[in-house]
Motif scaffolding. Structure first.
Motif, PDB file in Angstrom:
ATOM      1  N   MET A  61       0.820  -1.214   0.000  1.00 54.48           N
ATOM      2  CA  MET A  61       0.000   0.000   0.000  1.00 54.48           C
ATOM      3  C   MET A  61       0.854   1.265   0.000  1.00 54.48           C
ATOM      4  SD  MET A  61      -2.996  -1.129   2.667  1.00 54.48           S
ATOM      5  CE  MET A  61      -3.731   0.491   2.659  1.00 54.48           C
ATOM      6  N   GLY A  62       2.168   1.104   0.106  1.00 57.31           N
ATOM      7  CA  GLY A  62       3.065   2.244   0.099  1.00 57.31           C
ATOM      8  C   GLY A  62       3.256   2.913   1.448  1.00 57.31           C
ATOM      9  N   LEU A  63       2.916   2.240   2.520  1.00 59.13           N
ATOM     10  CA  LEU A  63       3.065   2.815   3.862  1.00 59.13           C
ATOM     11  C   LEU A  63       4.517   2.698   4.315  1.00 59.13           C
ATOM     12  CD1 LEU A  63      -0.116   1.310   5.554  1.00 59.13           C
ATOM     13  CD2 LEU A  63       0.165   3.605   4.597  1.00 59.13           C
ATOM     14  N   GLN A  64       5.148   3.822   4.576  1.00 56.59           N
ATOM     15  CA  GLN A  64       6.548   3.811   4.998  1.00 56.59           C
ATOM     16  C   GLN A  64       6.727   3.199   6.384  1.00 56.59           C
ATOM     17  OE1 GLN A  64       7.946   7.833   4.626  1.00 56.59           O
ATOM     18  NE2 GLN A  64       8.102   7.706   2.399  1.00 56.59           N
ATOM     19  N   SER A  65       5.690   3.272   7.203  1.00 54.08           N
ATOM     20  CA  SER A  65       5.784   2.762   8.573  1.00 54.08           C
ATOM     21  C   SER A  65       5.311   1.310   8.688  1.00 54.08           C
ATOM     22  CB  SER A  65       4.951   3.648   9.499  1.00 54.08           C
ATOM     23  OG  SER A  65       3.588   3.633   9.088  1.00 54.08           O
ATOM     24  N   ALA A  66       5.132   0.629   7.568  1.00 57.23           N
ATOM     25  CA  ALA A  66       4.563  -0.726   7.591  1.00 57.23           C
ATOM     26  C   ALA A  66       5.331  -1.666   8.511  1.00 57.23           C
ATOM     27  CB  ALA A  66       4.511  -1.296   6.176  1.00 57.23           C
ATOM     28  N   LEU A  67       6.637  -1.663   8.416  1.00 55.67           N
ATOM     29  CA  LEU A  67       7.449  -2.584   9.211  1.00 55.67           C
ATOM     30  C   LEU A  67       7.320  -2.298  10.705  1.00 55.67           C
ATOM     31  CD1 LEU A  67       9.484  -4.927   9.126  1.00 55.67           C
ATOM     32  CD2 LEU A  67      11.285  -3.213   9.043  1.00 55.67           C
ATOM     33  N   SER A  68       7.449  -1.030  11.097  1.00 55.33           N
ATOM     34  CA  SER A  68       7.417  -0.712  12.527  1.00 55.33           C
ATOM     35  C   SER A  68       6.020  -0.906  13.119  1.00 55.33           C
ATOM     36  CB  SER A  68       7.905   0.718  12.783  1.00 55.33           C
ATOM     37  OG  SER A  68       7.078   1.662  12.132  1.00 55.33           O
ATOM     38  N   VAL A  69       4.987  -0.581  12.364  1.00 52.88           N
ATOM     39  CA  VAL A  69       3.625  -0.765  12.869  1.00 52.88           C
ATOM     40  C   VAL A  69       3.321  -2.257  13.014  1.00 52.88           C
ATOM     41  CG1 VAL A  69       1.168  -0.465  12.328  1.00 52.88           C
ATOM     42  CG2 VAL A  69       2.756   1.439  12.033  1.00 52.88           C
ATOM     43  N   ALA A  70       3.661  -3.051  12.005  1.00 56.09           N
ATOM     44  CA  ALA A  70       3.419  -4.492  12.076  1.00 56.09           C
ATOM     45  C   ALA A  70       4.212  -5.118  13.222  1.00 56.09           C
ATOM     46  CB  ALA A  70       3.766  -5.158  10.750  1.00 56.09           C
ATOM     47  N   ALA A  71       5.441  -4.665  13.436  1.00 56.13           N
ATOM     48  CA  ALA A  71       6.266  -5.195  14.528  1.00 56.13           C
ATOM     49  C   ALA A  71       5.659  -4.854  15.883  1.00 56.13           C
ATOM     50  CB  ALA A  71       7.685  -4.645  14.433  1.00 56.13           C
ATOM     51  N   TRP A  72       5.057  -3.689  15.998  1.00 57.17           N
ATOM     52  CA  TRP A  72       4.427  -3.286  17.260  1.00 57.17           C
ATOM     53  C   TRP A  72       3.137  -4.074  17.487  1.00 57.17           C
ATOM     54  CZ3 TRP A  72      -0.195  -0.321  17.984  1.00 57.17           C
ATOM     55  CH2 TRP A  72      -0.439   0.024  19.309  1.00 57.17           C
ATOM     56  N   ILE A  73       2.306  -4.188  16.452  1.00 57.46           N
ATOM     57  CA  ILE A  73       1.011  -4.867  16.593  1.00 57.46           C
ATOM     58  C   ILE A  73       1.190  -6.359  16.817  1.00 57.46           C
ATOM     59  CG2 ILE A  73      -1.105  -5.507  15.359  1.00 57.46           C
ATOM     60  CD1 ILE A  73      -1.000  -2.728  14.046  1.00 57.46           C
ATOM     61  N   TRP A  74       2.075  -6.980  16.041  1.00 54.89           N
ATOM     62  CA  TRP A  74       2.259  -8.434  16.119  1.00 54.89           C
ATOM     63  C   TRP A  74       3.624  -8.763  16.714  1.00 54.89           C
ATOM     64  CZ3 TRP A  74      -2.147 -10.470  16.100  1.00 54.89           C
ATOM     65  CH2 TRP A  74      -3.160  -9.947  15.306  1.00 54.89           C
ATOM     66  N   SER A  75       3.871  -8.256  17.911  1.00 54.89           N
ATOM     67  CA  SER A  75       5.129  -8.520  18.604  1.00 54.89           C
ATOM     68  C   SER A  75       5.224  -9.999  18.971  1.00 54.89           C
ATOM     69  CB  SER A  75       5.217  -7.654  19.864  1.00 54.89           C
ATOM     70  OG  SER A  75       4.188  -8.027  20.766  1.00 54.89           O
ATOM     71  N   ASP A  76       6.380 -10.398  19.449  1.00 54.15           N
ATOM     72  CA  ASP A  76       6.605 -11.801  19.804  1.00 54.15           C
ATOM     73  C   ASP A  76       5.951 -12.225  21.116  1.00 54.15           C
ATOM     74  OD1 ASP A  76       7.978 -12.499  17.538  1.00 54.15           O
ATOM     75  OD2 ASP A  76       9.964 -12.348  18.442  1.00 54.15           O
ATOM     76  N   GLY A  77       5.339 -11.325  21.815  1.00 52.24           N
ATOM     77  CA  GLY A  77       4.699 -11.691  23.080  1.00 52.24           C
ATOM     78  C   GLY A  77       4.060 -10.493  23.746  1.00 52.24           C
ATOM     79  N   GLY A  78       3.531 -10.731  24.934  1.00 48.30           N
ATOM     80  CA  GLY A  78       2.889  -9.676  25.694  1.00 48.30           C
ATOM     81  C   GLY A  78       1.546  -9.248  25.113  1.00 48.30           C
ATOM     82  N   TRP A  79       0.842 -10.191  24.477  1.00 44.97           N
ATOM     83  CA  TRP A  79      -0.414  -9.848  23.822  1.00 44.97           C
ATOM     84  C   TRP A  79      -1.509  -9.613  24.847  1.00 44.97           C
ATOM     85  CZ3 TRP A  79       1.767 -14.777  22.385  1.00 44.97           C
ATOM     86  CH2 TRP A  79       2.693 -14.656  21.349  1.00 44.97           C
ATOM     87  N   THR A  80      -2.274  -8.592  24.612  1.00 43.90           N
ATOM     88  CA  THR A  80      -3.397  -8.262  25.482  1.00 43.90           C
ATOM     89  C   THR A  80      -4.621  -9.073  25.031  1.00 43.90           C
ATOM     90  OG1 THR A  80      -4.145  -6.489  24.014  1.00 43.90           O
ATOM     91  CG2 THR A  80      -2.526  -5.901  25.744  1.00 43.90           C
ATOM     92  N   PRO A  81      -5.653  -9.134  25.857  1.00 43.65           N
ATOM     93  CA  PRO A  81      -6.890  -9.779  25.408  1.00 43.65           C
ATOM     94  C   PRO A  81      -7.434  -9.133  24.123  1.00 43.65           C
ATOM     95  CG  PRO A  81      -6.955  -9.515  27.778  1.00 43.65           C
ATOM     96  CD  PRO A  81      -5.722  -8.778  27.276  1.00 43.65           C
ATOM     97  N   HIS A  82      -7.250  -7.822  23.998  1.00 41.89           N
ATOM     98  CA  HIS A  82      -7.690  -7.136  22.777  1.00 41.89           C
ATOM     99  C   HIS A  82      -6.938  -7.664  21.557  1.00 41.89           C
ATOM    100  CE1 HIS A  82      -8.937  -4.029  19.988  1.00 41.89           C
ATOM    101  NE2 HIS A  82      -7.655  -3.838  19.711  1.00 41.89           N
ATOM    102  N   ARG A  83      -5.615  -7.800  21.674  1.00 42.56           N
ATOM    103  CA  ARG A  83      -4.813  -8.278  20.545  1.00 42.56           C
ATOM    104  C   ARG A  83      -5.199  -9.715  20.188  1.00 42.56           C
ATOM    105  NH1 ARG A  83      -4.033  -5.767  17.184  1.00 42.56           N
ATOM    106  NH2 ARG A  83      -3.380  -4.183  18.601  1.00 42.56           N
ATOM    107  N   TYR A  84      -5.432 -10.538  21.209  1.00 43.00           N
ATOM    108  CA  TYR A  84      -5.902 -11.904  20.952  1.00 43.00           C
ATOM    109  C   TYR A  84      -7.229 -11.858  20.190  1.00 43.00           C
ATOM    110  CZ  TYR A  84      -7.843 -16.525  21.675  1.00 43.00           C
ATOM    111  OH  TYR A  84      -8.422 -17.749  21.481  1.00 43.00           O
ATOM    112  N   GLY A  85      -8.139 -10.997  20.619  1.00 41.92           N
ATOM    113  CA  GLY A  85      -9.432 -10.857  19.945  1.00 41.92           C
ATOM    114  C   GLY A  85      -9.279 -10.425  18.501  1.00 41.92           C
ATOM    115  N   VAL A  86      -8.356  -9.507  18.243  1.00 45.14           N
ATOM    116  CA  VAL A  86      -8.098  -9.057  16.873  1.00 45.14           C
ATOM    117  C   VAL A  86      -7.598 -10.232  16.031  1.00 45.14           C
ATOM    118  CG1 VAL A  86      -6.573  -7.605  15.444  1.00 45.14           C
ATOM    119  CG2 VAL A  86      -7.708  -6.634  17.468  1.00 45.14           C
ATOM    120  N   SER A  87      -6.709 -11.043  16.589  1.00 42.92           N
ATOM    121  CA  SER A  87      -6.183 -12.173  15.817  1.00 42.92           C
ATOM    122  C   SER A  87      -7.285 -13.179  15.506  1.00 42.92           C
ATOM    123  CB  SER A  87      -5.013 -12.849  16.536  1.00 42.92           C
ATOM    124  OG  SER A  87      -5.443 -13.571  17.666  1.00 42.92           O
TER     125      SER A  87
END
Length: 124
Positions: A49-75
């Motif tokens: 989509m041409g988003l320059q922040s794609a890598l950093s945003v994806a790394a923040w949203i889908w980190s290797d751990g520490g997922w909240t109930p909200h993040r689990y719900g999103v997945s």
């Protein structure tokens, strides 16, 4: 803490699988491997989509751990929607088999980096 969250999700998954009747959404397991696949997919979509922040945003949203109930719900919502989409394409994918979709991710049957490496994305 991450291990406790993963064990809790696995417990939910197996409890859900043992229940009678169909519920939506189905409990799934969000672990480091699935999060990394979702991170690679989100990065690929963002870059396309041409988003320059794609890598950093994806790394923040889908980190290797520490997922909240909200993040689990999103997945769970994303996997449910993606499975519904696959089933509607006429590809023969069975509807309502979200855990099969998750298994395809986990087993490496689908790799978002298959079109080539994603610059800046690593498995570490």
């Amino acid at each position: 803490m991450r291990r406790h969250a993963e064990k809790g999700q696995k417990c939910l998954y197996f409890l859900d699988a043992g229940m009678d009747g169909q519920r939506a959404p189905q409990a799934l397991i969000l672990d480091q491997r699935i999060a990394r696949i979702l991170r690679a997919y989100a990065t690929r979509v963002g870059l396309d989509m041409g988003l320059q922040s794609a890598l950093s945003v994806a790394a923040w949203i889908w980190s290797d751990g520490g997922w909240t109930p909200h993040r689990y719900g999103v997945s769970v919502q994303w996997m449910t929607a993606a499975t519904g989409h696959l089933a509607s394409t006429g590809s023969g994918w069975p509807s309502g088999c979200v855990d099969l979709h998750e298994l395809a991710f986990f087993s490496g049957a689908w790799d978002p980096a298959a079109d080539g490496p994603i610059e800046g994305l690593s498995d570490a």
